[in-house]
Write an enzyme that holds these catalytic residues in place. Structure first.
Site, PDB file in Angstrom:
ATOM      1  CB  SER A 114      27.644  14.497   5.433  1.00 49.77           C
ATOM      2  OG  SER A 114      26.950  13.773   6.300  1.00 49.77           O
ATOM      3  CE  LYS A 120       3.599  -2.340   7.072  1.00 48.03           C
ATOM      4  NZ  LYS A 120       4.939  -3.006   6.946  1.00 48.03           N
TER       5      LYS A 120
END
Length: 324
Positions: A136, A188
């Site tokens: 990765s 939010k």
């Protein structure tokens, strides 16, 4: 006996005095290499001559987050070592040893761009030597190299992005625990573990993952000279052995760190060179600084980081067995 008391008193006073000096260090990571407790020194591995081949190391998870003791991260240290090497005109090649499952997207990309800058400024070759794991984000860094070496058994690949969300809303409901979010906008509290993720929120996260994934694909296309279509075929998150990676064009050669270093010498155009590694100088002030950070650490065992592993949302270029 009296003499021993005086010696002990002198040592205590020296510790307190030096501690005051260390206490005053409030520099940024960029000041790290110039701090007397963390100055770099060169350790000769082999070879002779004025020309140098530098061996740098990326070990463990790539992270930009300091621990509770404030110890510099591996990305800060590597960035400073690259700066140090960049300023040394005798450095003719860089060998980067990677043994890492990857890590944070931002920290990985910052080091990758720092490697590209190093190549651009110094116009010298970079050779990567993969250890047991270079997956990765570890592979992301490797794409900056001119040549990639690996062992046939190296674990690599895991080309992709992961974004973990933990949800314990059902457990919280059973325990009678409720969280009320007073928020300024509908998203939010996106990713809140106290309620299920909505389809819209999942799409928002997927968009972020896709953006980072395509950036990953771009660096492989650029660094490995592979077609985008080919990279998209093999960048599905699976891990590869070094043997498989070579067949796919993800690495160039089989060999260890020494063979990678010899190849770097041949690319440098030099006949001979001194192979050098950097280490931070062992000094009294550094020892005190480390002791001070340890003593002031409210979480010396790192338990809070383990418990908070999934509490902070991060995009990861990281191989996480069982999750990727």
């Amino acid at each position: 006996m009296q003499r021993k008391k005086w010696i002990a008193l002198i040592i205590v006073m020296a510790v307190l005095f030096a501690g005051l000096i260390v206490e005053g260090f409030t520099g940024t990571p960029e000041d790290l290499a110039n701090h007397p407790g963390y100055a770099w020194e060169e350790n000769v591995v082999s070879g002779t001559g004025n020309a140098k081949i530098i061996q740098l190391f990326v070990n463990g998870v790539i992270s930009g987050e300091r621990n509770a003791a404030g110890i510099p991260t591996n990305t800060e240290i590597l960035r400073e070592q690259l700066r140090y090497a960049e300023e040394d005109e005798n450095v003719k090649a860089l060998v980067l040893r990677i043994d890492s499952p990857g890590g944070e997207v931002v920290a990985t990309d910052e080091i990758y761009n720092r490697l590209l800058r190093f190549k651009q400024v110094r116009n010298i070759p970079i050779v990567v030597s993969m250890g047991s794991t270079a997956a990765s984000g570890g592979y992301y860094l490797a794409t900056a190299a001119d040549t990639i070496f690996a062992n046939p058994n190296t674990l690599t690949g895991s080309l992709g992005v992961i974004f973990n969300l933990v949800n314990y809303s059902e457990a919280a409901n059973k325990l009678g625990i409720h969280q009320y979010a007073i928020k300024s906008g509908r998203f939010k509290d996106i990713g809140s573990p106290t309620r299920p993720v909505t389809a819209q929120e999942q799409q928002i996260f997927q968009t972020l993952v896709n953006e980072s994934y395509h950036k990953f694909v771009d660096v492989i296309v650029k660094g490995r000279n592979l077609s985008r279509e080919r990279v998209l075929e093999i960048a599905d998150g699976r891990v590869y052995s070094g043997e498989q990676a070579k067949q796919l064009g993800l690495i160039d050669k089989f060999g260890d760190l020494e063979e990678a270093t010899q190849h770097a010498l041949s690319l440098s155009g030099e006949q001979t060179a001194t192979v050098v590694r950097y280490s931070d100088q062992i000094s009294f002030s550094k020892l005190l600084f480390s002791m001070k950070q340890h003593w002031s650490n409210p979480d010396p065992l790192g338990l809070s980081r383990i418990l908070d592993r999934h509490s902070t949302h991060r995009l990861l270029y990281q191989f996480i067995p069982g999750e990727s």
